[in-house]
Design a protein around this motif. Sequence first.
Motif, PDB file in Angstrom:
ATOM      1  N   PHE A  36       0.403 -10.865   6.942  1.00  0.00           N
ATOM      2  CA  PHE A  36       0.935 -11.179   5.614  1.00  0.00           C
ATOM      3  C   PHE A  36       0.707 -10.039   4.625  1.00  0.00           C
ATOM      4  O   PHE A  36       1.559  -9.779   3.772  1.00  0.00           O
ATOM      5  N   ASP A  37      -0.437  -9.370   4.733  1.00  0.00           N
ATOM      6  CA  ASP A  37      -0.670  -8.214   3.863  1.00  0.00           C
ATOM      7  C   ASP A  37       0.398  -7.150   4.099  1.00  0.00           C
ATOM      8  O   ASP A  37       0.920  -6.564   3.145  1.00  0.00           O
ATOM      9  N   PHE A  38       0.725  -6.898   5.368  1.00  0.00           N
ATOM     10  CA  PHE A  38       1.770  -5.925   5.689  1.00  0.00           C
ATOM     11  C   PHE A  38       3.140  -6.439   5.253  1.00  0.00           C
ATOM     12  O   PHE A  38       3.951  -5.690   4.726  1.00  0.00           O
ATOM     13  N   PHE A  39       3.378  -7.732   5.434  1.00  0.00           N
ATOM     14  CA  PHE A  39       4.657  -8.339   5.056  1.00  0.00           C
ATOM     15  C   PHE A  39       4.890  -8.204   3.551  1.00  0.00           C
ATOM     16  O   PHE A  39       5.998  -7.887   3.113  1.00  0.00           O
ATOM     17  N   LEU A  40       3.838  -8.425   2.761  1.00  0.00           N
ATOM     18  CA  LEU A  40       3.966  -8.375   1.308  1.00  0.00           C
ATOM     19  C   LEU A  40       3.943  -6.946   0.762  1.00  0.00           C
ATOM     20  O   LEU A  40       4.534  -6.670  -0.280  1.00  0.00           O
ATOM     21  N   ASN A  41       3.246  -6.056   1.446  1.00  0.00           N
ATOM     22  CA  ASN A  41       3.145  -4.668   1.004  1.00  0.00           C
ATOM     23  C   ASN A  41       3.237  -3.761   2.232  1.00  0.00           C
ATOM     24  O   ASN A  41       2.221  -3.264   2.717  1.00  0.00           O
ATOM     25  N   PRO A  42       4.442  -3.544   2.749  1.00  0.00           N
ATOM     26  CA  PRO A  42       4.585  -2.796   4.005  1.00  0.00           C
ATOM     27  C   PRO A  42       4.293  -1.300   3.855  1.00  0.00           C
ATOM     28  O   PRO A  42       5.115  -0.545   3.348  1.00  0.00           O
ATOM     29  N   ASP A  43       3.110  -0.901   4.283  1.00  0.00           N
ATOM     30  CA  ASP A  43       2.718   0.504   4.295  1.00  0.00           C
ATOM     31  C   ASP A  43       2.687   0.943   5.758  1.00  0.00           C
ATOM     32  O   ASP A  43       1.658   0.838   6.436  1.00  0.00           O
ATOM     33  N   VAL A  44       3.825   1.413   6.233  1.00  0.00           N
ATOM     34  CA  VAL A  44       3.989   1.755   7.643  1.00  0.00           C
ATOM     35  C   VAL A  44       3.057   2.895   8.043  1.00  0.00           C
ATOM     36  O   VAL A  44       2.475   2.875   9.133  1.00  0.00           O
ATOM     37  N   GLU A  45       2.892   3.879   7.168  1.00  0.00           N
ATOM     38  CA  GLU A  45       2.030   5.019   7.488  1.00  0.00           C
ATOM     39  C   GLU A  45       0.583   4.575   7.686  1.00  0.00           C
ATOM     40  O   GLU A  45      -0.085   5.017   8.620  1.00  0.00           O
TER      41      GLU A  45
END
Length: 171
Positions: A36-45
């Motif tokens: 969910f953290d990635f879903f809400l703030n996707p920081d791919v790097e």
Amino acid sequence: MSKQRLKKEIEQLERHQLEQMILDAYAAKKEIKEYFDFFLNPDVEKLTEKYKVAISKEFSRSKRGHSKARISTVKKLIKEFEGFQPGFDVEIDLLFYVINYALLTETTVYFSETLMKGIAAIAQKMIELADRNLVADKVLMNLTALLHDENSGSRYFRRYIRESIEAIRPV
């Protein structure tokens, strides 16, 4: 529980019940929180770097000149990374990183047959993913260049990987 049964159960929940279930899952499981953290703030790097560090750490496991890296752990990390759905190009980059790092590590420690087979399977998976997304030519060109680099891995290991990808698609 199947995905379809879960969907039916979710459809029966009221909005506030669904919200509470998501918040409870978020608080209960580290993996769900990360998703969910990635879903809400996707920081791919940042995500990619996290998984590269974990993969590097796994490959650094050795004892008396023999690699103790577990291909099952490497594959698990790849699968977790794919679960975030960062995009096929980022997935291909991570798979290429795994192969490159394995080749570099194999120059200093002995790899078991199982580990070499696993790395070859990852190379095949990378080519298949690239082919599905119409970038196989570029990926094959980069992989071929890596496999012809005499500073990357032993000749035997490079040939092993090359033959495994030729089995699925002539290079």
